[in-house]
Design a protein around this motif. Sequence first.
Motif, PDB file in Angstrom:
ATOM      1  N   ILE A   1       0.879  -1.174   0.000  1.00 15.47           N
ATOM      2  CA  ILE A   1       0.000   0.000   0.000  1.00 15.47           C
ATOM      3  C   ILE A   1       0.911   1.217   0.000  1.00 15.47           C
ATOM      4  O   ILE A   1       1.886   1.277   0.759  1.00 15.47           O
ATOM      5  CB  ILE A   1      -0.923   0.023   1.224  1.00 15.47           C
ATOM      6  N   HIS A   2       0.602   2.184  -0.830  1.00 11.96           N
ATOM      7  CA  HIS A   2       1.405   3.401  -0.950  1.00 11.96           C
ATOM      8  C   HIS A   2       0.553   4.585  -0.521  1.00 11.96           C
ATOM      9  O   HIS A   2      -0.541   4.795  -1.055  1.00 11.96           O
ATOM     10  CB  HIS A   2       1.875   3.569  -2.399  1.00 11.96           C
ATOM     11  N   ARG A   3       1.063   5.342   0.443  1.00 10.71           N
ATOM     12  CA  ARG A   3       0.375   6.562   0.889  1.00 10.71           C
ATOM     13  C   ARG A   3       1.303   7.748   0.695  1.00 10.71           C
ATOM     14  O   ARG A   3       2.460   7.723   1.109  1.00 10.71           O
ATOM     15  CB  ARG A   3      -0.034   6.450   2.355  1.00 10.71           C
ATOM     16  N   LYS A   4       0.773   8.788   0.065  1.00  9.69           N
ATOM     17  CA  LYS A   4       1.553  10.013  -0.149  1.00  9.69           C
ATOM     18  C   LYS A   4       1.359  10.936   1.051  1.00  9.69           C
ATOM     19  O   LYS A   4       0.229  11.303   1.386  1.00  9.69           O
ATOM     20  CB  LYS A   4       1.110  10.709  -1.436  1.00  9.69           C
ATOM     21  N   LEU A   5       2.467  11.302   1.693  1.00 11.19           N
ATOM     22  CA  LEU A   5       2.429  12.184   2.858  1.00 11.19           C
ATOM     23  C   LEU A   5       2.815  13.608   2.455  1.00 11.19           C
ATOM     24  O   LEU A   5       3.318  13.845   1.356  1.00 11.19           O
ATOM     25  CB  LEU A   5       3.398  11.675   3.927  1.00 11.19           C
ATOM     26  N   LYS A   6       2.604  14.541   3.373  1.00 11.79           N
ATOM     27  CA  LYS A   6       2.963  15.931   3.093  1.00 11.79           C
ATOM     28  C   LYS A   6       4.468  16.074   2.883  1.00 11.79           C
ATOM     29  O   LYS A   6       4.908  16.909   2.082  1.00 11.79           O
ATOM     30  CB  LYS A   6       2.515  16.826   4.242  1.00 11.79           C
ATOM     31  N   ASP A   7       5.234  15.259   3.601  1.00  8.45           N
ATOM     32  CA  ASP A   7       6.692  15.408   3.525  1.00  8.45           C
ATOM     33  C   ASP A   7       7.385  14.173   2.967  1.00  8.45           C
ATOM     34  O   ASP A   7       8.590  14.009   3.137  1.00  8.45           O
ATOM     35  CB  ASP A   7       7.262  15.732   4.907  1.00  8.45           C
ATOM     36  N   GLY A   8       6.637  13.264   2.308  1.00  6.66           N
ATOM     37  CA  GLY A   8       7.302  12.085   1.774  1.00  6.66           C
ATOM     38  C   GLY A   8       6.352  11.045   1.223  1.00  6.66           C
ATOM     39  O   GLY A   8       5.173  11.311   0.971  1.00  6.66           O
ATOM     40  N   GLU A   9       6.885   9.839   1.063  1.00  2.00           N
ATOM     41  CA  GLU A   9       6.133   8.705   0.517  1.00  2.00           C
ATOM     42  C   GLU A   9       6.266   7.535   1.486  1.00  2.00           C
ATOM     43  O   GLU A   9       7.367   7.204   1.930  1.00  2.00           O
ATOM     44  CB  GLU A   9       6.691   8.291  -0.856  1.00  2.00           C
ATOM     45  N   LEU A  10       5.143   6.909   1.808  1.00  2.00           N
ATOM     46  CA  LEU A  10       5.130   5.808   2.754  1.00  2.00           C
ATOM     47  C   LEU A  10       4.576   4.556   2.084  1.00  2.00           C
ATOM     48  O   LEU A  10       3.497   4.581   1.488  1.00  2.00           O
ATOM     49  CB  LEU A  10       4.269   6.156   3.970  1.00  2.00           C
ATOM     50  N   TYR A  11       5.328   3.439   2.187  1.00  2.00           N
ATOM     51  CA  TYR A  11       4.906   2.159   1.630  1.00  2.00           C
ATOM     52  C   TYR A  11       4.790   1.139   2.755  1.00  2.00           C
ATOM     53  O   TYR A  11       5.682   1.034   3.610  1.00  2.00           O
ATOM     54  CB  TYR A  11       5.922   1.630   0.615  1.00  2.00           C
ATOM     55  N   PHE A  12       3.702   0.379   2.741  1.00  2.00           N
ATOM     56  CA  PHE A  12       3.572  -0.793   3.594  1.00  2.00           C
ATOM     57  C   PHE A  12       3.737  -2.012   2.701  1.00  2.00           C
ATOM     58  O   PHE A  12       3.048  -2.153   1.690  1.00  2.00           O
ATOM     59  CB  PHE A  12       2.210  -0.842   4.278  1.00  2.00           C
ATOM     60  N   VAL A  13       4.671  -2.901   3.061  1.00  2.00           N
ATOM     61  CA  VAL A  13       4.996  -4.064   2.235  1.00  2.00           C
ATOM     62  C   VAL A  13       4.774  -5.332   3.051  1.00  2.00           C
ATOM     63  O   VAL A  13       5.171  -5.405   4.221  1.00  2.00           O
ATOM     64  CB  VAL A  13       6.452  -4.007   1.729  1.00  2.00           C
ATOM     65  N   ASN A  14       4.151  -6.334   2.447  1.00  2.00           N
ATOM     66  CA  ASN A  14       3.847  -7.588   3.128  1.00  2.00           C
ATOM     67  C   ASN A  14       4.234  -8.768   2.243  1.00  2.00           C
ATOM     68  O   ASN A  14       3.792  -8.879   1.109  1.00  2.00           O
ATOM     69  CB  ASN A  14       2.346  -7.629   3.451  1.00  2.00           C
ATOM     70  N   ASN A  15       5.086  -9.644   2.790  1.00  2.00           N
ATOM     71  CA  ASN A  15       5.431 -10.901   2.138  1.00  2.00           C
ATOM     72  C   ASN A  15       4.326 -11.908   2.458  1.00  2.00           C
ATOM     73  O   ASN A  15       4.170 -12.326   3.603  1.00  2.00           O
ATOM     74  CB  ASN A  15       6.782 -11.402   2.646  1.00  2.00           C
TER      75      ASN A  15
END
Length: 282
Positions: free
Chosen positions: A36-50
């Motif tokens: 899941i990719h979420r765009k933040l005010k100061d960056g980019e956040l990814y949640f990754v699951n194997n």
Amino acid sequence: LFRSASRDAEAALATAGVGPDFHITEGAADADYRFIHRKLKDGELYFVNNRTAKSGRIEARFRVTGKQPELWRAIDASVTPVSYRIEGGETVIPLDVGAEDAFFILFRNPAKAEWANVAAKPVWQVGALANGWTVRFQPGRGAPAQIEMPTLTPLERNADKGVRYFSGMATYSTRFALPKGVKPGAPLWIDLGKVGDMAEVQVNGQSAGTTWFAPYRLDIGKLVKAGDNQLEIKVANLWVNRLIGDQQPGADKITFTAAPTYTPDAPLRPSGLIGPVLLLAE
């Protein structure tokens, strides 16, 4: 239809010169990774699951450039920098990923270079807990009050039906000596091996935390002392095995369901502390 539409969308984006938002290359054989990719005010956040039971080293590629990646672990609130290189409009991150692992990758600070190599701290085995265990069972669940277990054995393989079909909290107790060369307070990891399904670890009466996914590993360095140490591991499993046990001919039922969920010959889930239990030092 969904998979076909997904491939069509990816092909269309590729034609327009837009690559995938996240994918893995090395270590990708038979892999199933979700993100899941979420765009933040100061960056980019990814949640990754194997989503597989396979561990290994992968190269994860993110469609982000110009920012330095950080690895965030929810289970212990740790934040660590990781090695990376920026190429072809992507940031490539080599990662050692555990079976059914899950983590966050955060891009927020500007990258000072097109690549960085963060040396991993070496971890090695300094001990194995091979002493016998006392296992106490949650009352009212059909199991005996406690059993002695000379070596760790999955509960679902036990000859006692009350243990084999047990569902609930089983508490494993033993003692161990601090390995030679390891100082109290220094990082010392306890690796539980395999667990069915989640575990809480206490050392000398103090909680080291809870773990519910592989690798089942917690830092107990601040809780151990020189000489003898008391270890208690509380393991909880799902209701599956007890529901199957209640379907056995002549069983004294522990559970109640509106309709039968499992047949008597349904496979039992791995249950309890399976191990091996190891001590690892940095």
